[in-house]
Design an enzyme around this catalytic site. Structure first.
Site, short mmCIF file in Angstrom:
data_model
loop_
_atom_site.label_atom_id
_atom_site.label_comp_id
_atom_site.label_asym_id
_atom_site.label_seq_id
_atom_site.Cartn_x
_atom_site.Cartn_y
_atom_site.Cartn_z
N GLU A 106 0.83 -1.20 0.00
CA GLU A 106 0.00 0.00 0.00
C GLU A 106 0.87 1.26 0.00
O GLU A 106 1.90 1.30 0.66
CB GLU A 106 -0.84 -0.02 1.29
N ASP A 108 -0.05 5.39 0.42
CA ASP A 108 -1.23 6.22 0.72
C ASP A 108 -0.99 7.71 0.79
O ASP A 108 -0.03 8.15 1.42
CB ASP A 108 -1.79 5.89 2.12
N GLU A 110 -3.59 10.33 2.49
CA GLU A 110 -4.86 10.40 3.20
C GLU A 110 -5.05 11.82 3.69
O GLU A 110 -4.15 12.40 4.30
CB GLU A 110 -4.85 9.44 4.39
#
Ligand SMILES: *[C@@H]1O[C@H](CO)[C@@H](O)[C@H](O)[C@H]1NC(C)=O
Length: 327
Positions: A106, A108, A110
């Site tokens: 992953e 990310d 955010e």
């Protein structure tokens, strides 16, 4: 100053600030992405080049890339919801969680909403091969109001490093390091964009919940760039993929000294949390961490409880900085 000259200079700055300098093809929504969830809360605009993701009492929403990619440059221009957005999470990220339940990767971006008068914060994180118990979060303030205008948020992922960019300025580089082993993302991933209710943790560890009095919350996306090595999902471990000549130069791209300097000056001003400096969580910084004294000084001033190194006292407090995967 002559106002025409001023305008001219301003527009020069804007062109360079908007990521066009890479000259990568911008895809329509239909060419790059598919609907993920949220029914009508995902709205593709008439021009086909932008999409709105809405969160209301009923549901959040999201979209996902049609292809899976190993390495590349991935970008979107995003305008976040304004006003009271506590508990609202907007995420723009890569993941292969649906293909690898126990050992997914992953990368990310955010965005964590906030109470009125306080700005959005951005969090970046990286997991590799299921390293979900080893959070590598960083959080930053922004030098602009991300709900006022579109800004580019981009991920460069190669064999050597991962770079997070805001308006083409690198804000974080994760250099691959032998000792990281499988913690450095290696398997093909999809791109995702989502908006959801993160009441339980997003704003001050869940202190402020989503207040639907201010709904709907709308995140606007455009300028889709998906420029990577697209891998056949039936053979995700194959090294064969569709690449453009430009991809080859991407793979070898290094951060220029000028960009390095910009990154350094932004980080020592806007960094709000970094796992590399959190001795409470990691007594010894993880192997890829490069400790910069100016960042350490800045974090100590920003959050003396987390970064003061007084572990005994802090141990009694609620561990509010604990890593949580948002996706
Ligand atoms: C990734 O995880 C799998 C399954 O847990 C394991 O077999 C493999 O050795 C790991 N790969 C690396 C590079 O750590």
């Amino acid at each position: 100053m002559d106002s025409h000259l001023g305008l001219f200079l301003l527009s020069v700055v804007l062109v360079f600030a908007s990521g066009f300098s890479r000259n990568l093809p911008i895809l329509s929504f239909e060419d790059g992405y598919s609907h993920l969830f949220g029914d009508g809360n995902l709205m593709v605009l008439k021009d086909g080049k932008s999409a709105h993701l809405t969160l209301d009492e009923r549901t959040g929403s999201g979209f996902v890339s049609q292809d899976i990619y190993r390495h590349g440059f991935f970008s979107a221009s995003i305008k976040l919801p304004a006003d009271y957005t506590a508990g609202v999470v907007v995420a723009f990220y890569m993941s292969n969680g649906d293909m690898y339940e126990d050992n997914h990767d992953e990368i990310d971006f955010e965005f964590l909403g906030n109470i009125r008068g306080k700005n959005w914060r951005v969090q970046t994180n990286v997991y590799g091969n299921g390293s979900t118990s080893t959070g590598r979060e960083e959080r930053y303030g922004l030098w602009f109001d991300p709900s006022e205008d579109y800004h580019d948020y981009s991920i460069l992922w190669t064999e050597k490093h991962i770079v997070f960019y805001v308006d083409d300025i690198p804000i974080r580089e994760v250099k691959r390091n032998e000792e990281m082993g499988g913690d450095f993302p290696s398997k093909p991933m999809s791109l995702y964009a989502t908006i959801w209710d993160g009441s339980s943790w997003a704003t001050n560890g869940g202190k402020y919940k989503v207040n639907y009095k201010y709904a709907p919350f709308v995140a606007r996306f455009s300028d889709f760039i998906l420029h990577g090595c697209a891998v056949d999902p039936a053979e995700p471990s194959s090294s064969e993929c569709d690449v453009s000549p430009y991809f080859v130069s991407l793979v070898n791209e290094e951060i220029t000294p000028e960009q390095m300097e910009k990154m350094g000056s932004l980080r020592k001003k806007y960094l709000q949390y970094s796992y590399c400096y959190d001795r409470f969580r990691y007594k010894i910084p993880l192997p890829e961490c490069e400790i910069v004294s100016q960042e350490a000084d800045h974090l100590l001033r920003f959050d003396p409880v987390t970064f003061g190194g007084d572990h005994h006292r802090r141990g009694k407090r609620h561990r509010r900085s604990k890593g949580i995967s948002a996706v």
